[in-house]
Design a protein around this motif. Structure first.
Motif, PDB file in Angstrom:
ATOM      1  N   ASP A 219      58.407  17.773  -8.744  1.00  0.00           N
ATOM      2  CA  ASP A 219      58.532  16.943  -8.592  1.00  0.00           C
ATOM      3  C   ASP A 219      57.120  15.932  -7.590  1.00  0.00           C
ATOM      4  O   ASP A 219      56.609  15.281  -7.290  1.00  0.00           O
ATOM      5  N   THR A 223      54.827  13.149  -8.646  1.00  0.00           N
ATOM      6  CA  THR A 223      54.374  11.778  -8.043  1.00  0.00           C
ATOM      7  C   THR A 223      52.612  12.122  -7.640  1.00  0.00           C
ATOM      8  O   THR A 223      52.222  11.066  -8.190  1.00  0.00           O
ATOM      9  N   ARG A 227      51.216   8.537  -9.086  1.00  0.00           N
ATOM     10  CA  ARG A 227      50.584   7.704  -7.990  1.00  0.00           C
ATOM     11  C   ARG A 227      48.549   7.846  -8.933  1.00  0.00           C
ATOM     12  O   ARG A 227      47.939   6.304  -8.774  1.00  0.00           O
ATOM     13  N   ASP A 245      64.094  12.489  -6.358  1.00  0.00           N
ATOM     14  CA  ASP A 245      62.485  12.149  -6.181  1.00  0.00           C
ATOM     15  C   ASP A 245      61.444  11.862  -7.247  1.00  0.00           C
ATOM     16  O   ASP A 245      60.323  10.647  -7.251  1.00  0.00           O
ATOM     17  N   ALA A 249      59.641   8.161  -8.423  1.00  0.00           N
ATOM     18  CA  ALA A 249      58.411   8.029  -8.140  1.00  0.00           C
ATOM     19  C   ALA A 249      57.269   7.703  -9.307  1.00  0.00           C
ATOM     20  O   ALA A 249      56.827   6.294  -9.251  1.00  0.00           O
TER      21      ALA A 249
END
Length: 442
Positions: A219, A223, A227, A245, A249
Protein backbone atom coordinates in the motif's frame (compact mmCIF):
# COMPACT_ATOMS: atom_id res chain seq x y z
CA UNK A 1 29.94 1.52 -67.07
CA UNK A 2 30.76 1.44 -70.75
CA UNK A 3 30.03 -1.67 -72.84
CA UNK A 4 32.54 -2.44 -75.60
CA UNK A 5 31.28 -4.12 -78.77
CA UNK A 6 32.46 -7.67 -79.38
CA UNK A 7 31.90 -7.51 -83.19
CA UNK A 8 34.73 -7.73 -85.75
CA UNK A 9 34.21 -4.07 -86.76
CA UNK A 10 35.37 -2.82 -83.44
CA UNK A 11 38.96 -1.64 -83.32
CA UNK A 12 41.46 -3.83 -81.56
CA UNK A 13 43.06 -2.06 -78.71
CA UNK A 14 46.79 -2.13 -78.52
CA UNK A 15 48.48 -3.90 -75.66
CA UNK A 16 49.99 -0.66 -74.46
CA UNK A 17 46.63 1.13 -74.08
CA UNK A 18 45.10 1.20 -70.58
CA UNK A 19 41.37 0.28 -70.26
CA UNK A 20 39.11 2.87 -68.73
CA UNK A 21 38.17 2.17 -65.14
CA UNK A 22 34.40 1.71 -64.70
CA UNK A 23 34.66 2.94 -61.10
CA UNK A 24 35.88 6.34 -62.24
CA UNK A 25 32.63 6.89 -64.13
CA UNK A 26 30.41 6.25 -61.06
CA UNK A 27 29.11 9.30 -59.20
CA UNK A 28 27.09 9.19 -55.96
CA UNK A 29 24.21 11.46 -56.85
CA UNK A 30 22.79 11.25 -53.32
CA UNK A 31 25.60 13.59 -52.23
CA UNK A 32 23.65 16.37 -53.92
CA UNK A 33 20.77 15.84 -51.48
CA UNK A 34 20.68 17.29 -47.98
CA UNK A 35 20.29 15.04 -44.95
CA UNK A 36 16.73 16.25 -44.36
CA UNK A 37 15.66 15.52 -47.93
CA UNK A 38 17.36 12.13 -48.00
CA UNK A 39 15.69 11.22 -44.69
CA UNK A 40 12.31 11.94 -46.24
CA UNK A 41 13.17 9.64 -49.13
CA UNK A 42 14.43 6.82 -46.91
CA UNK A 43 11.37 7.03 -44.69
CA UNK A 44 9.21 6.06 -47.68
CA UNK A 45 10.94 2.69 -48.05
CA UNK A 46 9.07 -0.44 -46.88
CA UNK A 47 10.23 -1.84 -43.55
CA UNK A 48 11.70 -4.94 -45.21
CA UNK A 49 13.99 -2.77 -47.35
CA UNK A 50 14.63 0.08 -44.94
CA UNK A 51 16.67 -2.06 -42.55
CA UNK A 52 19.21 -2.86 -45.28
CA UNK A 53 19.92 0.75 -46.20
CA UNK A 54 22.65 1.05 -43.56
CA UNK A 55 24.86 -1.26 -45.69
CA UNK A 56 25.23 1.33 -48.47
CA UNK A 57 27.67 3.74 -46.83
CA UNK A 58 28.47 5.44 -43.53
CA UNK A 59 26.21 8.37 -44.30
CA UNK A 60 23.24 6.10 -44.89
CA UNK A 61 24.15 4.22 -41.72
CA UNK A 62 23.84 7.41 -39.66
CA UNK A 63 20.66 8.49 -41.41
CA UNK A 64 19.07 5.09 -40.96
CA UNK A 65 19.72 5.31 -37.22
CA UNK A 66 17.83 8.61 -37.08
CA UNK A 67 14.74 6.89 -38.50
CA UNK A 68 14.56 4.22 -35.77
CA UNK A 69 11.94 5.00 -33.14
CA UNK A 70 11.61 1.72 -31.21
CA UNK A 71 14.41 -0.54 -29.98
CA UNK A 72 14.83 -3.63 -27.82
CA UNK A 73 18.23 -3.68 -26.09
CA UNK A 74 19.81 -7.07 -25.34
CA UNK A 75 23.33 -5.85 -24.50
CA UNK A 76 23.43 -3.34 -21.64
CA UNK A 77 27.07 -2.45 -22.38
CA UNK A 78 25.90 -1.00 -25.69
CA UNK A 79 23.88 1.51 -23.68
CA UNK A 80 26.56 2.23 -21.07
CA UNK A 81 29.18 2.99 -23.75
CA UNK A 82 27.00 5.74 -25.24
CA UNK A 83 26.93 4.10 -28.67
CA UNK A 84 23.20 3.46 -28.47
CA UNK A 85 22.14 7.10 -28.12
CA UNK A 86 24.76 8.12 -30.69
CA UNK A 87 23.54 5.54 -33.19
CA UNK A 88 19.80 6.04 -32.51
CA UNK A 89 19.25 9.63 -31.27
CA UNK A 90 15.50 9.81 -32.02
CA UNK A 91 14.26 6.83 -30.01
CA UNK A 92 10.91 7.17 -28.27
CA UNK A 93 10.36 3.53 -27.21
CA UNK A 94 13.11 1.53 -25.48
CA UNK A 95 12.83 -1.97 -23.98
CA UNK A 96 15.67 -2.77 -21.56
CA UNK A 97 14.09 -5.89 -20.02
CA UNK A 98 16.23 -8.38 -21.94
CA UNK A 99 19.42 -6.39 -21.36
CA UNK A 100 19.24 -6.00 -17.56
CA UNK A 101 20.50 -9.52 -16.85
CA UNK A 102 23.93 -11.11 -16.46
CA UNK A 103 23.55 -13.61 -19.28
CA UNK A 104 26.03 -16.42 -20.02
CA UNK A 105 26.13 -16.86 -23.80
CA UNK A 106 28.34 -19.95 -23.53
CA UNK A 107 25.74 -21.86 -21.53
CA UNK A 108 23.55 -24.44 -23.26
CA UNK A 109 20.65 -23.79 -20.84
CA UNK A 110 18.09 -21.30 -22.15
CA UNK A 111 15.56 -20.03 -19.64
CA UNK A 112 12.45 -18.19 -20.80
CA UNK A 113 9.93 -16.40 -18.64
CA UNK A 114 7.29 -14.13 -20.10
CA UNK A 115 8.83 -11.56 -22.40
CA UNK A 116 12.47 -12.44 -21.70
CA UNK A 117 14.84 -15.31 -22.39
CA UNK A 118 18.48 -15.79 -21.42
CA UNK A 119 21.29 -18.34 -21.18
CA UNK A 120 22.17 -19.13 -17.57
CA UNK A 121 24.86 -21.15 -15.84
CA UNK A 122 23.76 -24.56 -14.46
CA UNK A 123 24.72 -23.72 -10.87
CA UNK A 124 22.12 -20.92 -10.80
CA UNK A 125 19.36 -23.53 -10.99
CA UNK A 126 20.15 -24.46 -7.37
CA UNK A 127 18.66 -21.16 -6.18
CA UNK A 128 14.93 -20.75 -5.64
CA UNK A 129 14.85 -17.23 -7.11
CA UNK A 130 17.11 -17.32 -10.14
CA UNK A 131 16.42 -13.74 -11.15
CA UNK A 132 17.88 -12.42 -7.91
CA UNK A 133 21.32 -13.76 -8.89
CA UNK A 134 21.55 -12.65 -12.52
CA UNK A 135 20.02 -9.17 -12.52
CA UNK A 136 22.50 -6.33 -12.98
CA UNK A 137 23.44 -4.12 -10.05
CA UNK A 138 21.23 -1.11 -9.46
CA UNK A 139 24.21 1.23 -9.86
CA UNK A 140 24.83 0.02 -13.42
CA UNK A 141 21.17 0.23 -14.36
CA UNK A 142 20.89 3.76 -12.94
CA UNK A 143 23.99 4.79 -14.90
CA UNK A 144 22.49 3.38 -18.09
CA UNK A 145 19.20 5.20 -17.46
CA UNK A 146 21.08 8.47 -17.08
CA UNK A 147 22.86 7.94 -20.42
CA UNK A 148 19.56 7.07 -22.08
CA UNK A 149 17.71 10.05 -20.61
CA UNK A 150 20.40 12.53 -21.68
CA UNK A 151 20.60 11.12 -25.21
CA UNK A 152 16.89 10.51 -25.88
CA UNK A 153 14.87 13.34 -24.29
CA UNK A 154 11.82 12.52 -26.46
CA UNK A 155 11.35 9.11 -24.85
CA UNK A 156 7.68 8.07 -24.62
CA UNK A 157 7.87 4.42 -23.45
CA UNK A 158 10.41 2.63 -21.24
CA UNK A 159 10.65 -0.93 -19.89
CA UNK A 160 13.33 -2.13 -17.48
CA UNK A 161 14.25 -4.54 -14.67
CA UNK A 162 15.66 -3.42 -11.35
CA UNK A 163 17.30 -0.05 -10.77
CA UNK A 164 16.49 2.43 -8.01
CA UNK A 165 14.59 5.65 -7.45
CA UNK A 166 17.64 7.69 -8.51
CA UNK A 167 17.57 6.20 -12.00
CA UNK A 168 13.87 6.96 -12.33
CA UNK A 169 14.42 10.54 -11.18
CA UNK A 170 17.01 11.05 -13.92
CA UNK A 171 14.58 9.77 -16.52
CA UNK A 172 11.73 11.92 -15.19
CA UNK A 173 13.94 15.02 -15.20
CA UNK A 174 15.12 14.69 -18.81
CA UNK A 175 12.19 12.87 -20.45
CA UNK A 176 9.19 15.02 -19.64
CA UNK A 177 7.12 13.44 -22.43
CA UNK A 178 7.32 9.91 -21.02
CA UNK A 179 3.84 8.39 -21.01
CA UNK A 180 4.31 4.63 -20.55
CA UNK A 181 6.51 2.89 -17.98
CA UNK A 182 7.03 -0.81 -17.22
CA UNK A 183 9.00 -1.76 -14.10
CA UNK A 184 10.01 -5.34 -13.29
CA UNK A 185 11.41 -6.34 -9.90
CA UNK A 186 9.75 -3.25 -8.50
CA UNK A 187 9.57 -2.34 -4.81
CA UNK A 188 8.21 0.43 -2.60
CA UNK A 189 11.65 2.05 -2.36
CA UNK A 190 11.96 2.20 -6.13
CA UNK A 191 8.56 3.86 -6.42
CA UNK A 192 9.79 6.87 -4.44
CA UNK A 193 11.06 8.30 -7.72
CA UNK A 194 7.86 7.79 -9.66
CA UNK A 195 6.16 10.91 -8.35
CA UNK A 196 8.24 13.01 -10.76
CA UNK A 197 6.50 11.51 -13.83
CA UNK A 198 3.75 14.08 -14.14
CA UNK A 199 2.60 13.02 -17.62
CA UNK A 200 2.63 9.25 -17.05
CA UNK A 201 -0.52 7.58 -18.39
CA UNK A 202 0.26 3.84 -18.59
CA UNK A 203 2.07 2.03 -15.76
CA UNK A 204 2.90 -1.65 -15.25
CA UNK A 205 4.43 -2.81 -11.96
CA UNK A 206 5.81 -6.36 -11.61
CA UNK A 207 6.70 -7.21 -8.02
CA UNK A 208 6.90 -10.89 -7.07
CA UNK A 209 7.35 -13.64 -9.68
CA UNK A 210 7.38 -17.13 -8.17
CA UNK A 211 10.69 -18.93 -8.68
CA UNK A 212 12.28 -15.98 -10.44
CA UNK A 213 12.57 -12.92 -8.22
CA UNK A 214 10.86 -11.54 -5.13
CA UNK A 215 10.04 -7.88 -4.60
CA UNK A 216 7.29 -6.26 -2.55
CA UNK A 217 4.87 -3.55 -3.71
CA UNK A 218 2.49 -2.73 -0.86
CA UNK A 219 0.00 0.00 0.00
CA UNK A 220 2.94 2.35 0.58
CA UNK A 221 4.05 2.04 -3.03
CA UNK A 222 0.50 2.24 -4.35
CA UNK A 223 -0.04 5.45 -2.39
CA UNK A 224 3.14 6.94 -3.92
CA UNK A 225 1.87 6.05 -7.36
CA UNK A 226 -1.55 7.55 -6.61
CA UNK A 227 -0.17 10.86 -5.37
CA UNK A 228 2.49 11.24 -8.05
CA UNK A 229 0.84 9.90 -11.22
CA UNK A 230 -2.52 11.63 -11.23
CA UNK A 231 -2.96 11.30 -15.00
CA UNK A 232 -2.89 7.50 -15.05
CA UNK A 233 -5.24 5.91 -17.58
CA UNK A 234 -4.07 2.27 -17.39
CA UNK A 235 -2.54 0.50 -14.39
CA UNK A 236 -1.35 -3.12 -14.25
CA UNK A 237 -0.26 -4.72 -10.98
CA UNK A 238 1.47 -8.08 -11.35
CA UNK A 239 2.59 -9.99 -8.25
CA UNK A 240 1.88 -6.95 -6.08
CA UNK A 241 0.57 -6.80 -2.54
CA UNK A 242 -1.85 -4.23 -1.18
CA UNK A 243 -5.27 -3.88 0.38
CA UNK A 244 -8.37 -1.70 0.53
CA UNK A 245 -6.29 1.39 1.37
CA UNK A 246 -4.03 1.09 -1.69
CA UNK A 247 -6.88 0.60 -4.15
CA UNK A 248 -8.84 3.42 -2.51
CA UNK A 249 -5.87 5.80 -2.85
CA UNK A 250 -5.55 4.93 -6.54
CA UNK A 251 -9.23 5.58 -7.11
CA UNK A 252 -9.32 8.89 -5.24
CA UNK A 253 -6.10 10.39 -6.63
CA UNK A 254 -6.26 9.10 -10.22
CA UNK A 255 -9.64 10.26 -11.54
CA UNK A 256 -8.68 9.47 -15.16
CA UNK A 257 -8.03 5.76 -14.50
CA UNK A 258 -10.02 3.68 -17.02
CA UNK A 259 -8.36 0.25 -16.94
CA UNK A 260 -7.06 -1.77 -14.00
CA UNK A 261 -5.35 -5.16 -14.42
CA UNK A 262 -4.48 -7.49 -11.55
CA UNK A 263 -2.21 -10.41 -12.41
CA UNK A 264 -1.27 -13.02 -9.79
CA UNK A 265 -2.08 -10.53 -7.03
CA UNK A 266 -1.21 -10.86 -3.34
CA UNK A 267 -3.92 -8.46 -2.17
CA UNK A 268 -5.18 -8.63 1.40
CA UNK A 269 -8.79 -9.46 2.20
CA UNK A 270 -11.27 -6.70 1.50
CA UNK A 271 -9.52 -5.04 -1.45
CA UNK A 272 -12.63 -5.34 -3.63
CA UNK A 273 -14.30 -2.64 -1.57
CA UNK A 274 -11.76 -0.10 -2.81
CA UNK A 275 -12.95 -0.39 -6.40
CA UNK A 276 -16.00 1.76 -5.69
CA UNK A 277 -13.68 4.80 -5.46
CA UNK A 278 -12.55 4.30 -9.08
CA UNK A 279 -15.43 6.35 -10.44
CA UNK A 280 -14.28 6.31 -14.09
CA UNK A 281 -13.00 2.73 -14.22
CA UNK A 282 -14.26 1.08 -17.42
CA UNK A 283 -12.27 -2.17 -17.64
CA UNK A 284 -11.29 -4.59 -14.86
CA UNK A 285 -9.01 -7.53 -15.72
CA UNK A 286 -8.16 -10.35 -13.31
CA UNK A 287 -5.54 -12.72 -14.79
CA UNK A 288 -3.79 -15.78 -13.31
CA UNK A 289 -5.02 -15.14 -9.77
CA UNK A 290 -5.27 -18.01 -7.30
CA UNK A 291 -8.05 -16.22 -5.44
CA UNK A 292 -10.18 -13.13 -5.88
CA UNK A 293 -10.90 -11.90 -2.35
CA UNK A 294 -11.10 -14.46 0.45
CA UNK A 295 -13.00 -12.13 2.80
CA UNK A 296 -14.66 -9.24 0.94
CA UNK A 297 -16.61 -8.13 4.00
CA UNK A 298 -20.28 -7.22 4.47
CA UNK A 299 -22.40 -6.26 1.48
CA UNK A 300 -22.83 -2.68 2.72
CA UNK A 301 -19.11 -2.10 2.06
CA UNK A 302 -19.42 -3.30 -1.55
CA UNK A 303 -20.73 -0.83 -4.10
CA UNK A 304 -20.90 -1.19 -7.85
CA UNK A 305 -18.39 0.72 -10.00
CA UNK A 306 -20.70 3.17 -11.80
CA UNK A 307 -18.72 3.46 -15.06
CA UNK A 308 -17.53 -0.17 -15.39
CA UNK A 309 -18.18 -1.62 -18.85
CA UNK A 310 -15.93 -4.69 -19.20
CA UNK A 311 -14.96 -7.52 -16.86
CA UNK A 312 -12.19 -9.93 -17.94
CA UNK A 313 -11.49 -13.14 -16.00
CA UNK A 314 -8.70 -15.34 -17.34
CA UNK A 315 -6.75 -18.33 -15.96
CA UNK A 316 -8.01 -17.65 -12.45
CA UNK A 317 -9.57 -19.81 -9.75
CA UNK A 318 -13.23 -19.12 -9.01
CA UNK A 319 -13.77 -21.66 -6.25
CA UNK A 320 -14.80 -19.37 -3.38
CA UNK A 321 -18.49 -18.50 -3.61
CA UNK A 322 -18.22 -15.41 -1.37
CA UNK A 323 -15.47 -13.82 -3.43
CA UNK A 324 -17.21 -14.58 -6.75
CA UNK A 325 -20.49 -13.12 -5.47
CA UNK A 326 -18.69 -10.00 -4.23
CA UNK A 327 -16.91 -9.63 -7.59
CA UNK A 328 -20.13 -9.74 -9.62
CA UNK A 329 -21.75 -7.38 -7.13
CA UNK A 330 -18.94 -4.87 -7.56
CA UNK A 331 -19.14 -5.23 -11.35
CA UNK A 332 -22.94 -4.99 -11.48
CA UNK A 333 -22.85 -2.26 -14.14
CA UNK A 334 -20.74 -4.28 -16.59
CA UNK A 335 -21.89 -4.45 -20.20
CA UNK A 336 -19.35 -7.05 -21.38
CA UNK A 337 -18.11 -10.15 -19.53
CA UNK A 338 -15.23 -12.33 -20.79
CA UNK A 339 -14.41 -15.54 -18.91
CA UNK A 340 -11.54 -17.70 -20.24
CA UNK A 341 -10.09 -20.85 -18.69
CA UNK A 342 -11.23 -20.18 -15.13
CA UNK A 343 -11.27 -23.16 -12.76
CA UNK A 344 -14.24 -23.81 -10.50
CA UNK A 345 -16.84 -21.84 -12.45
CA UNK A 346 -19.85 -24.12 -11.99
CA UNK A 347 -23.57 -23.39 -12.26
CA UNK A 348 -23.78 -21.96 -8.73
CA UNK A 349 -20.81 -19.66 -9.23
CA UNK A 350 -22.03 -18.43 -12.60
CA UNK A 351 -25.46 -17.83 -11.09
CA UNK A 352 -24.07 -14.82 -9.19
CA UNK A 353 -23.71 -13.08 -12.57
CA UNK A 354 -27.43 -12.32 -12.38
CA UNK A 355 -26.36 -9.16 -10.55
CA UNK A 356 -24.97 -7.90 -13.88
CA UNK A 357 -28.36 -7.44 -15.53
CA UNK A 358 -27.07 -4.88 -18.09
CA UNK A 359 -24.78 -7.32 -19.93
CA UNK A 360 -24.86 -7.04 -23.73
CA UNK A 361 -21.95 -9.36 -24.58
CA UNK A 362 -20.87 -12.64 -22.97
CA UNK A 363 -17.87 -14.80 -23.89
CA UNK A 364 -17.24 -18.18 -22.25
CA UNK A 365 -14.15 -20.19 -23.20
CA UNK A 366 -12.67 -23.21 -21.48
CA UNK A 367 -15.32 -23.36 -18.72
CA UNK A 368 -15.50 -27.15 -18.55
CA UNK A 369 -17.69 -27.40 -15.42
CA UNK A 370 -20.46 -25.05 -16.48
CA UNK A 371 -23.55 -26.78 -17.92
CA UNK A 372 -26.30 -25.74 -20.29
CA UNK A 373 -28.74 -25.33 -17.40
CA UNK A 374 -26.37 -22.98 -15.59
CA UNK A 375 -25.89 -20.89 -18.73
CA UNK A 376 -29.63 -20.74 -19.37
CA UNK A 377 -30.47 -19.65 -15.81
CA UNK A 378 -28.40 -16.50 -16.29
CA UNK A 379 -28.88 -15.72 -19.96
CA UNK A 380 -32.67 -15.72 -19.63
CA UNK A 381 -32.39 -12.95 -17.03
CA UNK A 382 -30.34 -10.67 -19.29
CA UNK A 383 -32.89 -8.80 -21.37
CA UNK A 384 -30.26 -6.62 -23.12
CA UNK A 385 -28.01 -9.48 -24.29
CA UNK A 386 -26.95 -9.02 -27.94
CA UNK A 387 -23.86 -11.19 -28.39
CA UNK A 388 -23.03 -14.67 -27.07
CA UNK A 389 -19.87 -16.71 -27.72
CA UNK A 390 -19.36 -20.17 -26.19
CA UNK A 391 -16.20 -22.15 -26.97
CA UNK A 392 -14.58 -25.27 -25.50
CA UNK A 393 -17.15 -25.80 -22.74
CA UNK A 394 -17.63 -29.57 -22.89
CA UNK A 395 -20.57 -29.78 -20.44
CA UNK A 396 -22.69 -27.39 -22.47
CA UNK A 397 -24.63 -29.69 -24.80
CA UNK A 398 -26.79 -29.01 -27.82
CA UNK A 399 -29.29 -31.62 -26.69
CA UNK A 400 -30.01 -29.65 -23.51
CA UNK A 401 -31.01 -26.42 -25.23
CA UNK A 402 -34.55 -25.53 -24.19
CA UNK A 403 -37.11 -23.71 -26.38
CA UNK A 404 -36.70 -20.62 -24.16
CA UNK A 405 -32.94 -20.56 -24.76
CA UNK A 406 -33.37 -21.12 -28.49
CA UNK A 407 -35.74 -18.14 -28.56
CA UNK A 408 -32.97 -16.04 -27.01
CA UNK A 409 -30.58 -17.29 -29.71
CA UNK A 410 -32.95 -16.20 -32.47
CA UNK A 411 -32.86 -12.52 -31.49
CA UNK A 412 -29.11 -12.20 -30.90
CA UNK A 413 -27.07 -10.04 -33.24
CA UNK A 414 -24.04 -12.32 -32.88
CA UNK A 415 -23.95 -15.99 -31.84
CA UNK A 416 -20.82 -18.12 -31.84
CA UNK A 417 -21.70 -21.60 -30.58
CA UNK A 418 -18.82 -24.10 -30.40
CA UNK A 419 -18.89 -25.70 -26.94
CA UNK A 420 -17.03 -28.75 -28.33
CA UNK A 421 -15.73 -30.10 -31.62
CA UNK A 422 -18.82 -32.28 -32.17
CA UNK A 423 -21.34 -29.55 -31.48
CA UNK A 424 -24.29 -29.31 -33.89
CA UNK A 425 -27.57 -27.52 -33.50
CA UNK A 426 -30.26 -29.99 -32.48
CA UNK A 427 -33.18 -30.69 -34.76
CA UNK A 428 -35.51 -29.01 -32.28
CA UNK A 429 -34.15 -25.61 -33.41
CA UNK A 430 -35.18 -26.09 -37.04
CA UNK A 431 -38.70 -24.88 -36.35
CA UNK A 432 -37.45 -21.63 -34.78
CA UNK A 433 -36.61 -18.41 -36.60
CA UNK A 434 -32.90 -19.05 -36.03
CA UNK A 435 -30.76 -17.29 -38.62
CA UNK A 436 -33.46 -14.89 -39.84
CA UNK A 437 -32.57 -11.94 -37.60
CA UNK A 438 -29.31 -10.06 -37.24
CA UNK A 439 -25.98 -11.60 -38.21
CA UNK A 440 -24.56 -14.74 -36.64
CA UNK A 441 -22.52 -17.83 -37.44
CA UNK A 442 -22.04 -21.24 -35.86
Amino acid sequence: MRLHSMSSDSPISSPDSQPESPVSDLIDLTLLLSDELLLRVLSKFPDCERNLNFLVCKRWLNLQGRLVRSLRVTDFDFLLSGRLVLRFPNLNQVDLVSGCWVSSRNSSILMSHGVLSMHIDPWLLLYSNVGEKIVLESVLIDRGLKVLANGCPNLRKLSLVGGSEFGLLNVAKECELLQELELHKCSDCMLQGIAAFENLQILKLVGNVDGFFSSAVTDIGLTMVARGCRRLVKLELSGCEGSFDGIKAIGQCCPMLEELTLCDHRMDDGWLGGLQYCENLKTLKIISCKRIDANPGPDEYLSSCPALERLHLQNSQLRDSESVRALFMTCGAAREIFIRDCWGLDDDMFGFANNCWRVKMLLLEGCSVLTTEGLESVVLQWKELQSLEVESCKNIKDSCISPALSEVFSVLKNLKWRPDTKSLLSSSLVETCMGKKGGRFF
